[in-house]
Scaffold this active site. Structure first.
Site, PDB file in Angstrom:
ATOM      1  N   ARG A   1       3.965  13.682  -7.955  1.00 20.55           N
ATOM      2  CA  ARG A   1       4.061  12.764  -9.087  1.00 20.55           C
ATOM      3  C   ARG A   1       2.761  12.780  -9.874  1.00 20.55           C
ATOM      4  O   ARG A   1       1.677  12.836  -9.297  1.00 20.55           O
ATOM      5  CB  ARG A   1       4.343  11.362  -8.544  1.00 20.55           C
ATOM      6  CG  ARG A   1       4.428  10.277  -9.581  1.00 20.55           C
ATOM      7  CD  ARG A   1       5.202   9.087  -9.060  1.00 20.55           C
ATOM      8  NE  ARG A   1       4.449   8.287  -8.106  1.00 20.55           N
ATOM      9  CZ  ARG A   1       4.938   7.185  -7.524  1.00 20.55           C
ATOM     10  NH1 ARG A   1       6.164   6.777  -7.794  1.00 20.55           N
ATOM     11  NH2 ARG A   1       4.227   6.498  -6.660  1.00 20.55           N
TER      12      ARG A   1
ATOM     13  N   ASP B   1       4.151  -4.834  -7.512  1.00 21.34           N
ATOM     14  CA  ASP B   1       3.550  -3.563  -7.073  1.00 21.34           C
ATOM     15  C   ASP B   1       4.176  -2.376  -7.795  1.00 21.34           C
ATOM     16  O   ASP B   1       3.673  -1.265  -7.718  1.00 21.34           O
ATOM     17  CB  ASP B   1       3.699  -3.385  -5.559  1.00 21.34           C
ATOM     18  CG  ASP B   1       5.130  -3.574  -5.094  1.00 21.34           C
ATOM     19  OD1 ASP B   1       5.679  -4.669  -5.310  1.00 21.34           O
ATOM     20  OD2 ASP B   1       5.706  -2.627  -4.541  1.00 21.34           O
TER      21      ASP B   1
ATOM     22  N   ARG C   1      -1.837  -0.750 -10.165  1.00 18.27           N
ATOM     23  CA  ARG C   1      -0.688  -1.647 -10.383  1.00 18.27           C
ATOM     24  C   ARG C   1      -1.179  -3.088 -10.481  1.00 18.27           C
ATOM     25  O   ARG C   1      -2.305  -3.380 -10.055  1.00 18.27           O
ATOM     26  CB  ARG C   1       0.257  -1.588  -9.166  1.00 18.27           C
ATOM     27  CG  ARG C   1       0.619  -0.213  -8.743  1.00 18.27           C
ATOM     28  CD  ARG C   1       0.767  -0.126  -7.215  1.00 18.27           C
ATOM     29  NE  ARG C   1       0.855   1.283  -6.807  1.00 18.27           N
ATOM     30  CZ  ARG C   1       1.992   1.926  -6.625  1.00 18.27           C
ATOM     31  NH1 ARG C   1       3.125   1.289  -6.720  1.00 18.27           N
ATOM     32  NH2 ARG C   1       2.016   3.201  -6.313  1.00 18.27           N
TER      33      ARG C   1
ATOM     34  N   ASP D   1       8.549   5.801   8.151  1.00 21.87           N
ATOM     35  CA  ASP D   1       8.180   7.145   8.626  1.00 21.87           C
ATOM     36  C   ASP D   1       7.300   7.911   7.629  1.00 21.87           C
ATOM     37  O   ASP D   1       6.885   9.037   7.896  1.00 21.87           O
ATOM     38  CB  ASP D   1       9.444   7.959   8.955  1.00 21.87           C
ATOM     39  CG  ASP D   1      10.374   8.103   7.749  1.00 21.87           C
ATOM     40  OD1 ASP D   1      10.009   7.667   6.634  1.00 21.87           O
ATOM     41  OD2 ASP D   1      11.482   8.653   7.922  1.00 21.87           O
ATOM     42  N   GLY D   2       7.068   7.319   6.457  1.00 20.47           N
ATOM     43  CA  GLY D   2       6.226   7.982   5.461  1.00 20.47           C
ATOM     44  C   GLY D   2       6.916   9.145   4.756  1.00 20.47           C
ATOM     45  O   GLY D   2       6.284   9.882   4.001  1.00 20.47           O
TER      46      GLY D   2
ATOM     47  N   ARG E   1       4.104   5.854   1.811  1.00 22.18           N
ATOM     48  CA  ARG E   1       4.584   7.237   1.913  1.00 22.18           C
ATOM     49  C   ARG E   1       4.120   8.075   0.719  1.00 22.18           C
ATOM     50  O   ARG E   1       4.789   9.015   0.305  1.00 22.18           O
ATOM     51  CB  ARG E   1       6.100   7.281   2.034  1.00 22.18           C
ATOM     52  CG  ARG E   1       6.837   6.654   0.884  1.00 22.18           C
ATOM     53  CD  ARG E   1       8.266   7.112   0.934  1.00 22.18           C
ATOM     54  NE  ARG E   1       9.084   6.379  -0.007  1.00 22.18           N
ATOM     55  CZ  ARG E   1      10.350   6.650  -0.227  1.00 22.18           C
ATOM     56  NH1 ARG E   1      10.944   7.620   0.415  1.00 22.18           N
ATOM     57  NH2 ARG E   1      11.034   5.951  -1.097  1.00 22.18           N
TER      58      ARG E   1
ATOM     59  N   GLY F   1       0.841  -1.198   0.000  1.00 18.35           N
ATOM     60  CA  GLY F   1       0.000   0.000   0.000  1.00 18.35           C
ATOM     61  C   GLY F   1       0.870   1.239   0.000  1.00 18.35           C
ATOM     62  O   GLY F   1       2.080   1.156   0.199  1.00 18.35           O
TER      63      GLY F   1
HETATM   64  P1  AMP Z   1       9.139   0.425  -3.072  1.00 16.11           P
HETATM   65  O1  AMP Z   1      10.315  -0.451  -2.816  1.00 16.11           O
HETATM   66  O2  AMP Z   1       9.474   1.870  -3.251  1.00 16.11           O
HETATM   67  O3  AMP Z   1       8.243  -0.084  -4.127  1.00 16.11           O
HETATM   68  O4  AMP Z   1       8.286   0.428  -1.715  1.00 16.11           O
HETATM   69  C1  AMP Z   1       7.755  -0.735  -1.148  1.00 16.11           C
HETATM   70  C2  AMP Z   1       6.780  -0.383  -0.063  1.00 16.11           C
HETATM   71  O5  AMP Z   1       7.424   0.302   1.010  1.00 16.11           O
HETATM   72  C3  AMP Z   1       5.633   0.514  -0.489  1.00 16.11           C
HETATM   73  O6  AMP Z   1       4.465   0.059   0.138  1.00 16.11           O
HETATM   74  C4  AMP Z   1       6.050   1.863   0.025  1.00 16.11           C
HETATM   75  O7  AMP Z   1       4.960   2.706   0.235  1.00 16.11           O
HETATM   76  C5  AMP Z   1       6.743   1.504   1.325  1.00 16.11           C
HETATM   77  N1  AMP Z   1       7.699   2.516   1.782  1.00 16.11           N
HETATM   78  C6  AMP Z   1       8.891   2.864   1.223  1.00 16.11           C
HETATM   79  N2  AMP Z   1       9.503   3.818   1.947  1.00 16.11           N
HETATM   80  C7  AMP Z   1       8.689   4.101   2.996  1.00 16.11           C
HETATM   81  C8  AMP Z   1       8.758   4.992   4.136  1.00 16.11           C
HETATM   82  N3  AMP Z   1       9.794   5.802   4.329  1.00 16.11           N
HETATM   83  N4  AMP Z   1       7.724   4.992   4.985  1.00 16.11           N
HETATM   84  C9  AMP Z   1       6.669   4.181   4.826  1.00 16.11           C
HETATM   85  N5  AMP Z   1       6.545   3.313   3.816  1.00 16.11           N
HETATM   86  C10 AMP Z   1       7.539   3.265   2.906  1.00 16.11           C
HETATM   87 MG    MG Z   2       6.842   1.008  -5.158  1.00 15.54          MG
END
Ligand code: AMP
Ligand code: MG
Length: 505
Positions: free
Chosen positions: A194, A270, A201, A143-144, A111, A108
């Protein structure tokens, strides 16, 4: 003040009238918010202490019907930072699941927050999403937040992809937040805005299918078809037509990555869009020396997402997508599986055709012959054996610079060149038209890793955005072949340490 128009799922027209009511030009509809509640959570972005615009994409803003001037004011920057909600939007985080390096996980928007869907003056719909704007119900331990370097990197590379005419999410702005974000060290915080045709997805479908509620799944599929592949509605089995259309978009997209030497780096399900746009600029990078096994991501230990694996992985992801659609394809699941399998078989033929078509263009060949495949294969093999720079080899061919590289001076290449020249001489388009084709198919510049780093360093360490602006300008039209692009075409020093990229930055 814009009022939200809720009169229909995909209303058209009237946008100019509504846009004129807002200084910013926001003209939001919120169709996603009308999908089953399980698919998202309403959540507002978190206000930030000291938002400052680092870069605003004026041309993109205008094409969306937004006023770049208004976005640059304090009120506009507050919206792009997540401190204020834009008029007419309904902020939400989307739920999705995904196979990460082959393992299924609930994910989900951890962030990212969708602000709304902007309807452009020409009636097109684009998601406007903030990345790095605080925690959501899907943040798990995160931390989002996001930091300035990686958000600027996404801005540079996504806009470079757009310049290369490759379908991609776009970057509207990067705003620094005045916050310190803790990774290994304290880093400046930032929010990226963005823009995407949608953020649907493969993982969105995996999430919906995983809930086992076919009614919800059907609503999601109908919504997606309406939004991206409305022509499927005319087919007897519209869900099969939808699946085939996604296969087609991905076969085309991945071929375009391969043709420019782009390595996505984290092709989890995803991170694969249904629209066929490139998304998730985390550990991606462009290849310098042609080596099919190239991997940049520090966590991709087994090379799952290596350059040459990308078409195979796309097909694997599409198989996961097919699994989610089975209940919709046919009531007889055996039959549904057969349909999906036979559709999916077509992916690799479609991919090969797109790739070969693109390679012909890169070689200045305007017609199609079966043996072109061998000509291409042999060139790529020579490039790999001689450790030739991928982008610059095609430029050398385009501009007939045969004294520039070890590859071009080699006896093997000279033999290959004879075959290539023969082929071009037989081409009905002729050599001259072929060269024009090469100029528009072989970029003068790609966002080379060392150049991207040289632009990011002063930006992040000293707030000096001059090099960043210059690089963005150079990458805007990679087919210009201008004199000022030349210095950006140089590969890294041969003894430079291998480039590494990171996830979750
Ligand atoms: P990604 O590898 O960028 O596709 O991210 C995988 C998952 O990690 C997704 O659900 C992102 O929303 C979550 N995510 C990545 N960085 C953060 C963050 N700093 N805080 C919270 N969720 C994160
Ligand atoms: Mg991603």
């Amino acid at each position: 003040m814009v009022t939200q128009n809720d009169s229909g799922r995909f209303p058209k027209g009237n946008s100019k009238v509504i846009a004129s009511q807002s200084t910013f030009g926001f003209n939001f509809y919120n169709s996603y918010a009308r999908l089953p509640a399980s698919l998202f959570s309403f959540v507002n972005p978190e206000p930030v202490p000291a938002p400052q615009a680092v870069v605003i994409n004026e041309q993109l803003a205008e094409s969306l019907g937004l006023s770049a001037e208004a976005l640059k004011t304090a009120a506009g920057i507050a919206i792009l930072a997540g401190s204020e909600n834009p008029p007419g939007g309904l902020a939400l985080a989307q739920a999705y699941a995904g196979h990460q390096f082959g393992h299924f996980t609930m994910l989900g928007d951890g962030r990212a927050i969708l602000l709304g869907e902007q309807i452009t003056p020409s009636g097109q719909r684009y998601d406007l999403q903030l990345k790095g704007s605080g925690r959501t119900p899907y943040s798990r331990g995160g931390d989002g937040k996001a930091t300035l370097g990686p958000m600027l990197r996404e801005y540079i590379i996504s806009e470079a992809m757009n310049g290369l005419r490759i379908p991609t999410t776009r970057s509207l702005s990067v705003v620094s937040t005045g916050e310190k974000i803790y990774r290994e060290t304290a880093l400046p915080g930032a929010v990226l805005a963005r823009v995407a045709k949608s953020h649907l997805r493969v993982g969105t479908f995996q999430y919906a299918a995983g809930r086992g509620n076919d009614k919800e799944l059907k609503l999601l599929a109908d919504y997606t078809i309406e939004r991206h592949y409305p022509e499927a509605n005319r087919e007897t089995n519209k869900y099969l037509a939808f699946f085939k259309a996604v296969i087609g978009s991905q076969a085309s997209l991945i071929s375009q990555w391969m043709l420019v030497g782009f390595i996505h780096g984290v092709m989890n399900t995803d991170n694969m869009t249904i629209s066929g746009e490139t998304i998730d600029y985390g550990p991606c990078a462009f290849m310098d020396v042609f080596d099919p096994t190239t991997v940049f991501s520090s966590i991709d230990h087994h090379g799952r997402y290596a350059y040459a694996n990308q078409p195979k992985i796309a097909a694997w992801n599409l198989a996961r997508f097919a699994e989610t659609l089975l209940p919709l394809l046919d009531t007889d699941q055996e039959k549904a599986r057969d349909m999906a399998e036979s559709a999916l078989k077509d992916f690799s033929a479609q991919y090969d055709e797109h790739f070969l078509h693109g390679m012909r263009r890169k070689l200045g060949i305007t017609s199609a012959k079966d043996q072109d495949k061998i000509l291409v294969r042999d060139l790529l093999r020579l490039m790999s054996e001689h450790k030739a720079d991928y982008t610059n080899t095609f430029l050398d061919l385009t501009f007939q610079r045969f004294d520039q590289s070890e590859l071009c001076r080699s006896a093997d290449f000279v033999k290959w060149k004879v075959r290539w020249e023969e082929r071009r001489n037989q081409d009905p388009g002729g050599v001259e038209q072929g060269q024009e084709l090469m100029k528009t198919s072989n970029p003068a510049v790609i966002p080379r890793n060392h150049r991207v780093e040289e632009a990011l360093r002063p930006a992040v360490q000293a707030g000096d955005y001059g090099p960043l602006r210059k690089l963005l300008q150079i990458l805007e039209n990679p087919f210009a072949h201008s004199v000022e692009q030349e210095e950006f075409a140089t590969p890294p020093e041969p003894n430079a340490p291998p480039y590494r990229t990171f996830c979750g930055t």
